[in-house]
Design an enzyme around this catalytic site. Sequence first.
Site, PDB file in Angstrom:
ATOM      1  N   CYS A  91      59.441  71.866  58.798  1.00  0.00           N
ATOM      2  CA  CYS A  91      60.888  71.709  58.923  1.00  0.00           C
ATOM      3  C   CYS A  91      61.149  70.431  59.713  1.00  0.00           C
ATOM      4  O   CYS A  91      60.252  69.594  59.849  1.00  0.00           O
ATOM      5  CB  CYS A  91      61.550  72.936  59.548  1.00  0.00           C
ATOM      6  N   CYS A 165      63.657  69.518  55.564  1.00  0.00           N
ATOM      7  CA  CYS A 165      63.273  68.168  55.998  1.00  0.00           C
ATOM      8  C   CYS A 165      63.472  67.127  54.909  1.00  0.00           C
ATOM      9  O   CYS A 165      63.247  65.936  55.121  1.00  0.00           O
ATOM     10  CB  CYS A 165      61.850  68.136  56.533  1.00  0.00           C
ATOM     11  N   CYS A 169      59.851  65.048  54.256  1.00  0.00           N
ATOM     12  CA  CYS A 169      58.663  65.850  54.009  1.00  0.00           C
ATOM     13  C   CYS A 169      57.695  65.084  53.115  1.00  0.00           C
ATOM     14  O   CYS A 169      58.108  64.484  52.117  1.00  0.00           O
ATOM     15  CB  CYS A 169      59.037  67.176  53.343  1.00  0.00           C
TER      16      CYS A 169
END
Length: 216
Positions: A91, A165, A169
């Site tokens: 996250c 995210c 990510c």
Amino acid sequence: MPETYQRADLTVDQQHALLTAARNLGERFAGTFSTETIERFLHTSYDQFAEKAAIPAFLPLLAERFARQRLTALARVEGADDGRPIVLFLCVHNAGRSQMAMGFFQHLAADHAVAWSGGSEFASEINSAAVASMAERGIDISAEFPKPWTEEIIRAADVVVTMGCGDACPVYPGKRYLDWELDDPAGKSTEDVRPIRDEIERRVRALLAELKVPVA
């Protein structure tokens, strides 16, 4: 192994603590990685936490714990596979959602699978409301700490679960990704975090069933 680390940015106590950490890791990964590799992972882990540490005295311990995870991941990438699936929860701050998911996963899967977590902009400490809400379910995540992700950790994971995210990510070709849309518990009360916690538990249980991992 040196008697101390000669780094101008470290106190004598920190130097000795890192030396102890290096020895611990050396015993754990003896025959797998060289002293140079172990020290490099330990020191780069230390540097990643140095700017955000709420309590500098804990830095060597955090560095040792993260370096241990990174070296375990590297060993997996290089062929040391014990057959257990690894799930990585990502996250933004690695302070709430991903920590709760990892907590449920570890609690339910026990030794049958491995869970790690990380954040794109990892915080300095874990969300207290997340800790409290998980404690209500009998799961203690108070000893966890926000951390970044690294290439070897992502490469070692069988499944990467992202939570808010976005483009931050990491994406690796061939890696299995799941995106869980969940509210961010940052700034919320324990009462407001409970529905998020319960939805995370539901999804973790479903993932474990899909992976055919026995649930404790």
